[in-house]
Design an enzyme around this catalytic site. Sequence first.
Site, short mmCIF file in Angstrom:
data_model
loop_
_atom_site.label_atom_id
_atom_site.label_comp_id
_atom_site.label_asym_id
_atom_site.label_seq_id
_atom_site.Cartn_x
_atom_site.Cartn_y
_atom_site.Cartn_z
N HIS A 120 2.52 -7.32 9.33
CA HIS A 120 2.10 -8.96 8.01
C HIS A 120 3.58 -9.17 7.94
O HIS A 120 5.02 -8.62 7.56
CB HIS A 120 1.43 -7.93 7.07
CG HIS A 120 2.50 -6.03 5.85
ND1 HIS A 120 2.35 -5.46 6.67
CD2 HIS A 120 3.68 -6.35 5.49
CE1 HIS A 120 3.05 -5.11 6.23
NE2 HIS A 120 3.62 -4.89 5.21
N ILE A 176 -0.44 -7.27 -4.45
CA ILE A 176 -0.93 -6.58 -5.10
C ILE A 176 0.51 -6.45 -6.24
O ILE A 176 0.60 -6.04 -7.49
CB ILE A 176 -1.76 -5.19 -5.05
CG1 ILE A 176 -2.63 -5.24 -6.03
CG2 ILE A 176 -0.77 -4.32 -4.44
CD1 ILE A 176 -3.94 -5.19 -6.16
#
Length: 131
Positions: A93, A30
């Site tokens: 991640h 994001i």
Amino acid sequence: MATIFSKIAAGEIPSWKVAEDENYYAFLDINPLAEGHTLVIPKKEVDYIFDLDDDTYLGLTAFAKKVAVALKKAIPCKRIGVAVLGMEVPHTHIHLVPLQSERDLDFTKEKKQLSPERFKEIAEAIAANIE
Ligand code: AMP
């Protein structure tokens, strides 16, 4: 309590999804360093990548490779850079970042501001190239 990334993979928090299978999920960061900056996660909740069991670790890297190949087709760039930080979100991640230069992998630099329409366009372009 479930991590924010588990909630994203479960569809409880929205994301710009790029790819998914039974065990892994990929979505746009994001706060991207570059257009197409993607995060790849195992659905299994483990904070630190090197605490993953071998099968999950190897599966994650294979899945990230598939996403990186699609990302390079969708976003013009020299290479896809790979980074693992985990300083903010305690759920493993892998960052995949399209690179024009080594400066594009500087996590201290100002992040790109993209419209929701542009995020959607980019996610769809990457998803369309997943094989
Ligand atoms: P780090 O844990 O240091 O690897 O950084 C976490 C990354 O996750 C940052 O690049 C954030 O921009 C990204 N991030 C955090 N929340 C979200 C979210 N809800 N959707 C997409 N990316 C996120």
